[in-house]
Design an enzyme around this catalytic site. Structure first.
Site, PDB file in Angstrom:
ATOM      1  N   HIS A 121       0.866  -1.292  -0.103  1.00  0.00           N
ATOM      2  CA  HIS A 121      -0.002   0.013   0.025  1.00  0.00           C
ATOM      3  C   HIS A 121       0.926   1.215   0.114  1.00  0.00           C
ATOM      4  CE1 HIS A 121      -2.667   2.792   1.763  1.00  0.00           C
ATOM      5  NE2 HIS A 121      -3.602   1.943   1.443  1.00  0.00           N
ATOM      6  N   ASP A 198       3.117  -5.046   8.079  1.00  0.00           N
ATOM      7  CA  ASP A 198       1.889  -4.182   7.896  1.00  0.00           C
ATOM      8  C   ASP A 198       0.787  -5.065   8.081  1.00  0.00           C
ATOM      9  OD1 ASP A 198      -0.124  -2.986   7.193  1.00  0.00           O
ATOM     10  OD2 ASP A 198       0.409  -1.936   5.168  1.00  0.00           O
ATOM     11  N   GLN A 201      -4.412  -5.485   6.798  1.00  0.00           N
ATOM     12  CA  GLN A 201      -5.374  -6.517   5.991  1.00  0.00           C
ATOM     13  C   GLN A 201      -5.364  -7.694   6.417  1.00  0.00           C
ATOM     14  OE1 GLN A 201      -7.545  -5.455   3.906  1.00  0.00           O
ATOM     15  NE2 GLN A 201      -6.858  -3.424   3.598  1.00  0.00           N
ATOM     16  N   LYS A 224     -10.247  -1.566  10.399  1.00  0.00           N
ATOM     17  CA  LYS A 224     -10.472  -2.751   9.690  1.00  0.00           C
ATOM     18  C   LYS A 224     -11.219  -4.010  10.178  1.00  0.00           C
ATOM     19  CE  LYS A 224      -7.259  -0.901   6.245  1.00  0.00           C
ATOM     20  NZ  LYS A 224      -8.003  -0.101   5.303  1.00  0.00           N
ATOM     21  N   CYS A 362      -4.814   2.837  -3.455  1.00  0.00           N
ATOM     22  CA  CYS A 362      -3.370   2.846  -3.070  1.00  0.00           C
ATOM     23  C   CYS A 362      -2.427   2.162  -3.355  1.00  0.00           C
ATOM     24  CB  CYS A 362      -3.554   3.259  -1.462  1.00  0.00           C
ATOM     25  SG  CYS A 362      -4.639   4.637  -1.180  1.00  0.00           S
TER      26      CYS A 362
HETATM   27  N1  7TS Z   1      -1.600  -0.985   4.763  1.00  0.00           N
HETATM   28  C1  7TS Z   1      -2.545  -1.566   4.163  1.00  0.00           C
HETATM   29  C2  7TS Z   1      -2.223  -2.949   3.665  1.00  0.00           C
HETATM   30  C3  7TS Z   1      -3.857  -1.210   3.866  1.00  0.00           C
HETATM   31  O1  7TS Z   1      -4.864  -1.992   3.207  1.00  0.00           O
HETATM   32  C4  7TS Z   1      -4.181   0.319   4.450  1.00  0.00           C
HETATM   33  C5  7TS Z   1      -5.562   0.752   3.916  1.00  0.00           C
HETATM   34  C6  7TS Z   1      -3.031   0.843   5.009  1.00  0.00           C
HETATM   35  C7  7TS Z   1      -1.954   0.407   5.114  1.00  0.00           C
HETATM   36  C8  7TS Z   1      -3.515   2.100   5.686  1.00  0.00           C
HETATM   37  O2  7TS Z   1      -4.250   2.188   6.644  1.00  0.00           O
HETATM   38  P1  7TS Z   1      -5.008   3.375   7.450  1.00  0.00           P
HETATM   39  O3  7TS Z   1      -5.878   2.849   8.529  1.00  0.00           O
HETATM   40  O4  7TS Z   1      -3.815   4.093   8.032  1.00  0.00           O
HETATM   41  O5  7TS Z   1      -5.595   4.199   6.346  1.00  0.00           O
HETATM   42  N2  7TS Z   1      -6.212   0.306   3.173  1.00  0.00           N
HETATM   43  C9  7TS Z   1      -7.289   0.782   2.309  1.00  0.00           C
HETATM   44  C10 7TS Z   1      -7.894   0.323   1.387  1.00  0.00           C
HETATM   45  O6  7TS Z   1      -7.367  -0.882   0.935  1.00  0.00           O
HETATM   46  N3  7TS Z   1      -8.998   0.753   0.760  1.00  0.00           N
HETATM   47  O7  7TS Z   1      -9.027   1.909   1.697  1.00  0.00           O
HETATM   48  C11 7TS Z   1      -8.023   1.901   2.535  1.00  0.00           C
END
Ligand code: 7TS
Length: 404
Positions: A121, A198, A201, A224, A362
């Site tokens: 990401h 990370d 997911q 999530k 992203c």
């Molecule tokens: N890493 C991964 C693998 C992600 O899927 C996401 C967010 C992030 C980092 C960032 O997470 P945040 O909570 O700090 O925003 N992924 C997604 C997505 O797949 N669609 O919207 C956000």
């Protein structure tokens, strides 16, 4: 016994309509929905003990502090961290990654090497690029194959005594690939590099045991995994968290302040400047309780059934191509209809009450690899049903006819 109809009653939002149709929520990889049990905890906090933590002698402040620290304990137990002070509350995965990247600014030197994967990401690419700009370190990338799996023989070639850090996601948000992180960590440790995983997911589907994995850092977002937005966690091994300098300065993170010199608080407070998302942290703990009460093995098995069913049904559609066909895969399906822009498919699905994500998710490098502008992504949670997948398949067929 797992009964999806009973589970669905926990989620008030699932009974609403969108564009006159029952909501079918298939954007769980972007953010999951919140059960009543977690909503109740949020309402209880603001109704009964809203107060700042760690600094008041009064009852409300003590109650809020106790609940916040209990939530930290729940997170520690869930991820199997050795010490409670290895759990840092953050605003989410992005914040956690930036905290670590910033800390390494003072450790890395010119020509040190950092390895990321082709599946990352943007939030696990850009902070490291910024770190490279600041330090003169070099970023290298583990490539992937057409299935969306990382090519470990190429990873072996990238590793050397110059490798200082490796960053890989546990599960890819765009393709659903579950990465062999235990092997990736072992190989990195063999050359003395630290590893950040990370887990944004992975955590909705898997319980990561950070000690068994021997991860140096593991990061996740509450939103999530049935929790609220604006809160997340950083796990770091004690020795690493002690080595890294504070990220932000402010209240809560100090031991003593004078104009001549300030000393910093011990872990975890060293990394928790300012008033945190107190209610969010407590609700994060409640979300972990909620998911554990259902059971992650049950969740993963049911989601796997949904994934297999949806994959089979979608592939029956003319001109539909799925991106990401790894053998180890979480409940995410990225697809396109031949000759049709994903945004147009998403718009038609929304008209039918079906929420999917469209675009590059992203992960622009993944889209570049497949030479596509983006995909339609349907991501399933344990509260979704096969009937909802049938609605998706019908709607995609309709979109295919309308847009062809
Ligand atoms: N890493 C991964 C693998 C992600 O899927 C996401 C967010 C992030 C980092 C960032 O997470 P945040 O909570 O700090 O925003 N992924 C997604 C997505 O797949 N669609 O919207 C956000």
């Amino acid at each position: 016994m797992f009964n999806v109809e009973t589970i669905r009653k926990d989620f008030p939002i699932l009974s609403r309509k969108v564009n006159g149709k029952p909501l079918v929520y298939f954007d769980n990889a972007a953010t999951s929905q919140t059960p009543q049990q977690v909503i109740d905890v949020i309402v209880d906090y603001y109704s009964n003990y809203n107060a700042n933590i760690h600094r008041g002698v009064h009852t409300l402040s003590q109650e809020a502090t106790d609940k916040y620290e209990q939530a930290r304990q729940k997170i520690q137990a869930h991820f199997n961290a050795k010490f409670i002070h290895e759990i840092i509350f953050t605003s989410g995965t992005t914040h956690s990654i930036n905290l670590v990247a910033n800390g390494f600014s003072s450790i890395l030197k010119k020509d040190d090497e950092i390895i990321v994967s082709a599946l990352e990401h943007h939030s696990n690419i850009v902070p490291w690029q910024m770190l490279c700009e600041r330090t003169g370190a070099i970023l290298k990338v583990i490539p992937m194959n057409l299935e969306g799996e990382l090519i470990l023989s190429e990873y072996d070639k990238l590793l050397s005594k110059n490798t200082k850090l490796v960053f890989v996601n546990h599960v890819s948000n765009a393709l659903g690939t579950i990465n062999p992180i235990k092997t990736i960590i072992e190989k990195a440790h063999h050359v003395g590099a630290a590893v950040l995983i990370d887990g944004a997911q992975a955590c909705p589907h898997i319980i990561p045991d950070v000690q068994a994995l021997d991860a140096d850092f593991y990061v996740a977002s509450a939103h999530k995994m049935c929790g609220p937005t604006g809160v997340g966690m950083l796990y770091g091994k004690e020795e690493w968290l002690n080595k890294l300098p504070p990220y932000q300065g402010g209240g809560e993170m100090i031991a003593e302040v004078t104009f001549e010199k300030t000393t910093y608080a011990d872990l975890p407070h060293k990394f928790e400047a300012g008033t945190p998302n107190i209610c969010g942290g407590i609700a994060f703990g409640a979300a972990i309780d909620y998911m554990n009460a259902i059971g992650f093995e049950t969740i993963a098995a049911y989601e796997h059934e949904l994934l297999a069913y949806a994959t089979e049904k979608l592939l029956e559609i003319d001109g539909l191509k799925i991106y990401g066909t790894s053998k180890q895969k979480a409940s995410v399906i990225s697809f396109n209809l031949e000759g049709i822009h994903p945004y147009d498919v998403g718009t038609i699905l929304d008209k039918m009450g079906i929420a999917v994500r469209t675009g590059h998710h992203c992960t622009q490098p993944i889209m570049d690899y497949f030479k596509i502008p983006g995909t339609v992504r349907a991501s399933f949670a344990f509260y979704n049903t096969k009937e909802e997948i049938d609605s998706l398949v019908t709607a995609v067929k309709k979109a295919n006819m309308m847009l062809a």
